[in-house]
Enzyme design. Structure first.
Site, PDB file in Angstrom:
ATOM      1  N   THR A  75      25.077  38.058 105.787  1.00  8.94           N
ATOM      2  CA  THR A  75      25.841  36.731 106.030  1.00  8.94           C
ATOM      3  C   THR A  75      24.618  36.043 104.701  1.00  8.94           C
ATOM      4  O   THR A  75      26.285  35.040 104.507  1.00  8.94           O
ATOM      5  CB  THR A  75      24.026  36.175 106.619  1.00  8.94           C
ATOM      6  OG1 THR A  75      24.744  37.109 108.381  1.00  8.94           O
ATOM      7  CG2 THR A  75      24.053  35.247 106.735  1.00  8.94           C
ATOM      8  N   GLY A  76      24.281  36.549 103.740  1.00  7.39           N
ATOM      9  CA  GLY A  76      24.173  35.382 102.712  1.00  7.39           C
ATOM     10  C   GLY A  76      24.735  36.259 101.574  1.00  7.39           C
ATOM     11  O   GLY A  76      24.998  35.921 101.192  1.00  7.39           O
ATOM     12  N   THR A 131      23.160  52.891 109.053  1.00  9.04           N
ATOM     13  CA  THR A 131      22.048  52.665 109.703  1.00  9.04           C
ATOM     14  C   THR A 131      21.427  52.301 111.015  1.00  9.04           C
ATOM     15  O   THR A 131      22.569  52.261 111.684  1.00  9.04           O
ATOM     16  CB  THR A 131      21.409  51.508 109.070  1.00  9.04           C
ATOM     17  OG1 THR A 131      21.599  50.267 109.428  1.00  9.04           O
ATOM     18  CG2 THR A 131      21.161  51.745 107.391  1.00  9.04           C
ATOM     19  N   GLY A 189      14.485  38.434 104.271  1.00 10.05           N
ATOM     20  CA  GLY A 189      14.417  38.253 105.565  1.00 10.05           C
ATOM     21  C   GLY A 189      13.394  39.083 105.609  1.00 10.05           C
ATOM     22  O   GLY A 189      13.121  39.157 107.021  1.00 10.05           O
ATOM     23  N   ASN A 226      25.243  48.687 107.619  1.00  6.26           N
ATOM     24  CA  ASN A 226      24.525  48.199 108.646  1.00  6.26           C
ATOM     25  C   ASN A 226      24.951  48.224 109.555  1.00  6.26           C
ATOM     26  O   ASN A 226      25.904  46.787 109.877  1.00  6.26           O
ATOM     27  CB  ASN A 226      23.684  47.531 107.961  1.00  6.26           C
ATOM     28  CG  ASN A 226      22.888  46.635 109.108  1.00  6.26           C
ATOM     29  OD1 ASN A 226      22.903  46.926 110.318  1.00  6.26           O
ATOM     30  ND2 ASN A 226      21.804  44.981 109.068  1.00  6.26           N
ATOM     31  N   PRO A 227      25.836  48.714 110.095  1.00  8.29           N
ATOM     32  CA  PRO A 227      26.487  48.715 111.716  1.00  8.29           C
ATOM     33  C   PRO A 227      26.486  46.611 112.422  1.00  8.29           C
ATOM     34  O   PRO A 227      27.315  46.599 113.188  1.00  8.29           O
ATOM     35  CB  PRO A 227      27.000  49.444 112.918  1.00  8.29           C
ATOM     36  CG  PRO A 227      25.410  49.663 112.106  1.00  8.29           C
ATOM     37  CD  PRO A 227      24.935  50.059 111.201  1.00  8.29           C
ATOM     38  N   GLY A 261      24.460  42.788 103.404  1.00  9.15           N
ATOM     39  CA  GLY A 261      24.432  41.701 102.908  1.00  9.15           C
ATOM     40  C   GLY A 261      22.676  41.784 101.833  1.00  9.15           C
ATOM     41  O   GLY A 261      22.420  42.797 101.904  1.00  9.15           O
ATOM     42  N   ASP A 262      21.810  41.455 101.901  1.00 13.27           N
ATOM     43  CA  ASP A 262      20.601  41.417 101.328  1.00 13.27           C
ATOM     44  C   ASP A 262      19.646  42.134 101.654  1.00 13.27           C
ATOM     45  O   ASP A 262      18.835  42.852 100.653  1.00 13.27           O
ATOM     46  CB  ASP A 262      19.962  40.229 100.557  1.00 13.27           C
ATOM     47  CG  ASP A 262      21.246  39.480  99.619  1.00 13.27           C
ATOM     48  OD1 ASP A 262      21.813  39.464  98.338  1.00 13.27           O
ATOM     49  OD2 ASP A 262      21.140  37.880  99.907  1.00 13.27           O
ATOM     50  N   GLY A 263      19.731  41.928 103.142  1.00 17.06           N
ATOM     51  CA  GLY A 263      18.576  42.678 103.489  1.00 17.06           C
ATOM     52  C   GLY A 263      19.146  44.268 103.833  1.00 17.06           C
ATOM     53  O   GLY A 263      17.639  45.124 103.467  1.00 17.06           O
TER      54      GLY A 263
END
Length: 380
Positions: free
Chosen positions: A173-174, A109, A359, A75-76, A135-137
């Protein structure tokens, strides 16, 4: 590094894409690192042999015949662009560590749901692993890409029993799911996990309701206040982990506790009055390190449900340390249970109780949540 850029047309490949219902196709940009050979349509990795036993520690090695290879989904925009910068720094080490033994592919993506499309296409073309970089997303979307129309995605041609493993390089982030597995946010350690090729079966949660086809989650789903806070937090990712505090403050604005009806494992309905939040965990952490479902284990075939009732804003301040260290289950007005399925409705339907995971806003109650035991193989 020799690089080949190509586009993958997702229409007409035999398995439709979830996010292309209103489009003829969606372009997937793939970079093929370290190889001169041309690619067939989609992700035809024609120089990689498939893994041997899907439950063993064998790895996807170079060779002749069959599909294969490892697809890295990046994910850029993750972590305000820090994900792609860290990925660029990691790539030489990754190529040095894995490039002699693996065919390596990277795909960036371009927007919401794109990681799902990339993952489905990779599985259909017999990739040995799809690795979420972020991250988690990003992980959430990749996990959803393992399924289509309520069923697991499978290889289209050579071997419909082919198993594609899930991998993770936590750079977001998370990175809360990585915490459950006691993984540090260290990309070099993640590369070593991939190199070892060891795998374990993990559970996946399923969400059903008026949202069309089922939705899947690997981490934690939350309902009401925490879901609203997560929804707002996703808008403030530029502030790092501070986004979770901002989200919580926004979530409290105008919040009122609600009376819910809950049905566990197909049993009788039970009323839970003045519910502040419900968290349903396949894993332990959410919100940037809050150990909200401390007994959850993504390998035990259960979901842990934690219900907070009649909490006020000051309760979260006074008990925040217990929420983060996972000792809140003994606090007054906190209920915990382990389930295989749970249905949640409002006593008086308002249609405004948020449901979210990692999120991603998933609509509003009513919803049913259940577990798919050992649904995906994961590189560990």
């Amino acid at each position: 590094m020799n690089v080949l850029h190509c586009n993958i047309w997702l229409s007409g490949s035999g398995c439709p894409s979830s996010s292309t219902a209103k489009k003829q196709h969606q372009s997937v940009t793939v970079t093929l690192a370290g190889h001169h050979h041309p690619m067939a349509p989609d992700l035809n990795l024609d120089r990689t042999v498939s893994r041997g036993s899907s439950s063993s520690s064998s790895s996807a090695r170079k060779g002749g015949g069959g599909g294969g290879g490892i697809v890295f989904v990046v994910n850029p925009k993750g972590a305000n662009g820090r994900t792609v910068e860290e990925w660029k720094k990691l790539l030489p080490h990754l190529r040095s560590r894995l490039g002699r033994d693996y065919n390596i592919y990277e795909s960036f993506t371009s927007g919401p749901s794109h990681a799902m499309d990339i993952t489905r296409e990779a599985i259909r073309e017999e990739a040995d692993a799809v690795v979420a970089v972020g991250g988690d997303g990003t992980l959430h979307e990749v996990v959803n890409g393992f399924f289509w129309a309520g069923k697991p995605v499978c290889a289209c041609e050579h071997d419909r029993n082919k198993t594609t493993a899930l991998g993770l390089i936590p750079l977001g982030t998370g990175s809360d799911f990585a915490r459950t597995l006691c993984w540090r946010n260290d990309p070099h350690e993640a590369v070593e996990r991939i190199a070892r090729g060891l795998k374990t079966r993990i559970d996946v949660g399923v969400i059903n309701g008026d949202i069309g086809e089922p939705h899947y989650f690997i981490n934690v789903v939350d309902i009401h206040l925490s879901a609203k806070a997560g929804y707002y937090a996703s808008r403030y990712k530029q502030f790092g982990n501070l986004c979770y505090i901002i989200g919580a403050l926004r979530g409290f604005m105008g919040h009122t506790n609600r009376d819910f009806k809950i049905k566990v494992n197909g049993g009788e309905w039970e009323v839970f009055p003045q519910v502040t939040a419900i968290c349903i965990g396949n894993a332990k952490y959410f919100g940037g390190g809050m150990k909200i479902t401390p007994n959850a284990d993504p390998r035990d075939g259960n979901l842990e449900v934690v219900i907070l009732q009649n909490f006020k804003w000051y309760d979260f301040i006074l008990k925040l340390h217990r929420l983060y260290n996972g000792t809140h289950l003994s606090v007054k007005n906190v209920t915990s249970m382990r389930v295989q399925s749970i249905e949640v409705e409002e006593v008086e339907d308002s249609g405004s109780v948020y449901v979210q995971s990692d999120g991603e806003h998933l609509g509003f109650l009513p919803r049913k949540f259940s577990i798919l035991p050992a649904a995906i193989e994961m590189l560990c």
